[in-house]
Design a protein around this motif. Sequence first.
Motif, short mmCIF file in Angstrom:
data_model
loop_
_atom_site.label_atom_id
_atom_site.label_comp_id
_atom_site.label_asym_id
_atom_site.label_seq_id
_atom_site.Cartn_x
_atom_site.Cartn_y
_atom_site.Cartn_z
N LYS A 63 0.23 -5.04 0.67
CA LYS A 63 0.47 -3.20 0.81
C LYS A 63 1.42 -2.55 1.48
CE LYS A 63 -2.65 -0.45 -0.92
NZ LYS A 63 -3.69 0.30 -2.16
N PHE A 64 1.40 -3.43 2.84
CA PHE A 64 2.38 -2.47 3.59
C PHE A 64 3.32 -3.28 4.99
CE2 PHE A 64 -0.63 1.00 3.56
CZ PHE A 64 -1.80 0.91 3.61
N LEU A 101 6.66 8.42 3.28
CA LEU A 101 5.63 9.95 2.92
C LEU A 101 5.15 10.29 3.35
CD1 LEU A 101 4.47 9.20 -1.16
CD2 LEU A 101 6.89 10.10 -0.50
N LEU A 102 5.01 9.49 4.65
CA LEU A 102 4.21 10.66 5.48
C LEU A 102 5.25 10.57 6.32
CD1 LEU A 102 1.27 7.08 6.78
CD2 LEU A 102 1.03 10.22 6.14
N SER A 133 7.93 0.73 3.31
CA SER A 133 6.88 1.20 2.32
C SER A 133 7.12 2.43 2.27
CB SER A 133 5.46 0.65 2.52
OG SER A 133 4.89 1.94 3.06
N SER A 134 6.58 2.44 0.67
CA SER A 134 6.76 4.14 0.48
C SER A 134 5.56 5.26 0.84
CB SER A 134 6.56 4.28 -1.62
OG SER A 134 7.58 3.55 -1.84
N ASP A 135 4.60 4.37 0.79
CA ASP A 135 3.88 5.16 2.09
C ASP A 135 4.01 5.80 3.61
OD1 ASP A 135 1.45 4.99 0.31
OD2 ASP A 135 0.92 3.24 0.79
N LYS A 136 5.00 5.07 3.91
CA LYS A 136 5.16 5.61 4.91
C LYS A 136 6.63 6.18 4.69
CE LYS A 136 3.92 1.16 8.06
NZ LYS A 136 4.40 0.11 8.51
N LEU A 150 -1.45 13.28 -4.77
CA LEU A 150 -0.89 12.01 -4.08
C LEU A 150 -2.45 10.94 -2.94
CD1 LEU A 150 2.43 12.26 -2.46
CD2 LEU A 150 1.48 10.41 -3.96
N LYS A 175 -5.27 8.03 -3.24
CA LYS A 175 -5.32 6.63 -2.38
C LYS A 175 -6.95 6.39 -2.35
CE LYS A 175 -1.11 5.44 -0.98
NZ LYS A 175 -0.84 4.06 -1.51
N ASP A 215 0.11 -2.25 -6.52
CA ASP A 215 -0.83 -0.72 -6.32
C ASP A 215 -2.09 -0.39 -7.63
OD1 ASP A 215 0.07 0.27 -9.27
OD2 ASP A 215 2.33 -0.11 -8.45
#
Length: 256
Positions: A42-43, A52-53, A47-50, A67, A71, A12
């Motif tokens: 990263k992925f 949150l999406l 993951s937190s990204d997924k 957010l 990015k 990050d």
Amino acid sequence: MKLPILIIIANDNYFQPSFLNSIYRVLKKSEFYIERVIVLQKFKKSSSDKYLLNNLAKLKFNEIFKLFLLKIYPPFCNFFLKKKIKYFSIKKIINENKLNSILDVDLSEKKMINNLIKKNYSIIINTGGQIFKKNLLSKYKNKIINIHLSLLPKYPGIWTMFQQMANKEKFTGVTIHAVGKKIDSGKMILQKKIIIDYKMSVFENQLNCYETIPNLIKQCIKTKFKISSSIKSKKKLDFPDDNEWEKLRKNKINII
């Protein structure tokens, strides 16, 4: 002769660059040196990204906006934060300090594990949330050091600041411990209690905790990372469920 340390960090550009820069400066004045930096992939599946999406509907517009800035260009995000991000690029910190590094690493790969087993690091410092295989834990018994943002054994697992603020805890903290076989367990090295600032977001309180870590590592160096009592964490936390989101919003707390 200085002793080699391996640093394992998440990929990050908000928490880790400042951490890496500060740790480099702390270790430079010590009996240790950073032999290598491993930046994790990263992925991941969880993951937190997924996450949150998949939970965009739970986010406020201003949170989505921040957010998004985080990015595409993290420095812009500082205009909207009470607690500022100091450094924005892991690669820049690595290059400026001429650190050996491996990027985009999957530490579950057999080849990578075998390479680490062949090495002889005095300490491995992990802030990447990495879970280690048994053969690595056996090779580096009490030498793999995890940095966790809670006062273990309370709040083991992930998204701990979210859970602590949702539960209106007065204190959070940083726990530095030797990694055990179970997640967020092992032997205690050092722990620091930190007051949660409810005028700031979950993200900003995490930044606040990260700022304390270099001085804690200094203290660990003085004691040669001496271990003490065992940590027996109970059920680890996962991503927040609907009930935990409801508690966070009831307390008028933002993610970022």
